[in-house]
Enzyme design. Sequence first.
Site, mmCIF file in Angstrom:
data_model
loop_
_atom_site.group_PDB
_atom_site.id
_atom_site.type_symbol
_atom_site.label_atom_id
_atom_site.label_comp_id
_atom_site.label_asym_id
_atom_site.label_seq_id
_atom_site.Cartn_x
_atom_site.Cartn_y
_atom_site.Cartn_z
ATOM 1 N N HIS A 219 0.844 -1.173 0.000
ATOM 2 C CA HIS A 219 0.000 0.000 0.000
ATOM 3 C C HIS A 219 0.891 1.239 0.000
ATOM 4 O O HIS A 219 2.042 1.201 0.455
ATOM 5 C CB HIS A 219 -0.911 0.015 1.237
ATOM 6 C CG HIS A 219 -1.996 -1.005 1.196
ATOM 7 N ND1 HIS A 219 -3.079 -0.989 2.052
ATOM 8 C CD2 HIS A 219 -2.176 -2.096 0.396
ATOM 9 C CE1 HIS A 219 -3.876 -2.001 1.787
ATOM 10 N NE2 HIS A 219 -3.347 -2.696 0.789
ATOM 11 N N GLU B 22 0.958 3.839 1.853
ATOM 12 C CA GLU B 22 1.461 4.221 3.179
ATOM 13 C C GLU B 22 2.645 3.369 3.605
ATOM 14 O O GLU B 22 3.638 3.876 4.151
ATOM 15 C CB GLU B 22 0.346 4.095 4.228
ATOM 16 C CG GLU B 22 -0.884 4.946 3.950
ATOM 17 C CD GLU B 22 -1.972 4.149 3.257
ATOM 18 O OE1 GLU B 22 -1.709 3.537 2.200
ATOM 19 O OE2 GLU B 22 -3.116 4.139 3.769
#
Length: 221
Positions: free
Chosen positions: A115, A117
């Site tokens: 992801h 992040e």
Amino acid sequence: MLHAAKPRAPSKKIDLRHLHRALSHSRSLFLPSTIVKRRGGLGGLGLHDDFLPSARAILTLNMDADISFMQLALEEARAAAAVGEVPIGALVVHDGKVLARSANRTIRDCDPTAHAEIIVIRDAARFLRNYRMADTTLYVTLEPCSMCAGAIIQARIPRLVYGADDPKGGAVRSCFEILTNLTLNHRVDVVTGVLAPDSASILQNFFATRRQIAAPKYRPS
């Protein structure tokens, strides 16, 4: 003599509507790192419920900087959409400079944990040479999931700014409230709703296009 234990006071939830403390460049794989300042509104887009603009954009003393950095995260999201990745962008900022920026790379890396992040947290930690990321801010276009919220806690990131809420998987306030759980030993200041309609629109357009491509074509006999 045994004494009865005193009843524990009920836990209080942190009200994310209050003002948060003010904030104390790496290059994208696809994009230049130019900061573009643009103000965004919250209405008039007819957004679908899958990805929701936050109910309000929380005003902060640092709103201009938050908008500028979120615009960079949106550029990452658009670049991801162009190559078929789910369009979520993120970046880590320290002392006004971008340490790491990326979008989702789960398909490209064949990695379900890739992801946006997670990628920027890993890259920023390497840059800082420290797995504890004090005095940083994480910007992301969509409310983080439970995996990414856990990574924020582990990295001791003190401040999170995100765009649209994710009612089906958000772990900040939509499905779970991980970052405001009072049993944890780390607190995160959260600012929501920054350029939320832009974030939601990119995701909705991406999935609408995918559905059109996947839909069977009607052929009259």
